[in-house]
Design an enzyme around this catalytic site. Structure first.
Site: not given
Ligand code: EPU
Length: 302
Positions: A177, A226
């Site tokens: 990420r 998320c």
């Protein structure tokens, strides 16, 4: 923010930039949260350096918007304008094992189009909402796949040099990420090199990922995916769940009952509600596990 600067307004037509007044970011983000501002839609990559030079010279603060699927935007009148790439047609061109994809292209559609051309590898990304540019920016991933693995070349506006550059895949670092791009860099186009696979086989992989996602994530609800990154070797969702925090709410911002790392807008949640919920959950996880969860969601609060 309303653009009033005459020099900017006069230059926009020649730069092929479309001005949309008073756009609601709540309508452009998957969380359905965010205030209003002017939006500049860019139709030609090549005009970006000049546009940004002009905005900076005139003191017009700005931020780049991709698909708005991993973003929490503050409430009220925003103190910056928003820039977004228009979607060209076609936005995906496939030659051999290379897919050349515009940053504004929808990620899911790109995965499907590549599959139809017998190019696989990205099956795990099928249900990830947003644009290819947004996915690239943060090296989006799911089910063992991350987009960075397939990047051969990226055309990007680099804020530091104020110019458009083309980088080879091996000049960029892709981590969990995270990428080596600067926060103000703007993804423009990417060449993905994908392995050949029969369409039916890719389709099977896509179906499996879709089923897993449907079973574990609140897909029909407004969310930004998320909220927190997983800490090394642990799952943020599991920790929040173990603390019994599913269903915890601040106003209409609520920890999903299905997946504890998804926070949903169950109605008319404000950014302040969502930020308070994030702070509350982070604090409880810190108290019990001694781990400070890092945001995965990008927050525009100034
Ligand atoms: N779990 C719980 N309770 C929950 C949620 C999860 O106990 O409420 C448990 C699961 O049972 C599982 C473990 O935690 O044993 C991990 O859960 P899951 O497989 O759902 O994966 P995750 O680590 O929570 C990551 C990505 C997702 C991605 C999935 C599938 C992050 C922060 N999240 O979730 O990505 O879709 O794996 O690969 O890396 C996103 O980036 O926005 C995102 C949703």
């Amino acid at each position: 923010m309303r653009i009033e600067e005459r020099r900017v307004l006069e230059a926009l037509p020649a730069l092929n930039v479309e001005l949309q007044r008073s756009v609601s970011l709540a309508e452009l983000t998957s969380l359905g949260i965010g205030g209003t501002t002017d939006l500049l839609r860019i139709h030609r990559h090549e005009t970006i350096p000049e546009l940004l030079k002009l905005l900076d010279a005139q003191g017009v603060a700005h931020k780049f918007l991709g698909g708005g699927s991993n973003l929490l935007v503050m409430d009220g009148e925003l103190p910056f304008v928003v820039l977004q790439l228009a979607q060209p047609d076609p936005d995906v061109v496939i030659e051999g094992n290379i897919a050349t994809v515009d940053a504004a292209a929808d990620l899911g559609r790109t995965v499907t189009l590549c599959a139809k051309n017998n190019l696989g590898g990205m099956e795990g990304l099928i249900g990830v909402p947003g644009t290819v540019g947004g996915a690239l920016r943060m090296n989006a991933g799911a089910y063992g796949t991350q987009i960075g693995s397939y990047v051969r070349e990226v055309k990007v506006y680099r804020a530091a040099g104020r110019a458009i550059e083309t980088l080879r895949g091996d000049e960029i670092s892709f981590e969990y990420r995270h990428t080596s791009f600067a926060p103000d860099d703007m993804m423009l186009r990417v060449k993905l090199e994908l392995p050949s696979k029969p369409y039916q086989e890719i389709l099977r992989g896509i179906r499996i990922c879709n089923e897993k996602r449907r079973a574990s994530q609140p897909l029909g609800q407004k969310s930004a995916g998320c909220i927190f990154k997983n800490p090394p070797g642990a799952s943020a969702g599991r920790m929040i769940d173990e603390l019994g925090l599913k269903g915890l709410s601040v106003g209409d911002a609520r920890v999903s009952d299905r997946h504890a790392n998804f926070f949903v807008n169950a109605g008319r949640a404000s950014a302040a509600d969502m930020l308070a919920l994030i702070a509350n959950v982070r604090q409880r996880v810190q108290q019990v596990y001694g781990v400070t969860l890092e945001n995965e969601v990008v927050v525009w609060n100034a």
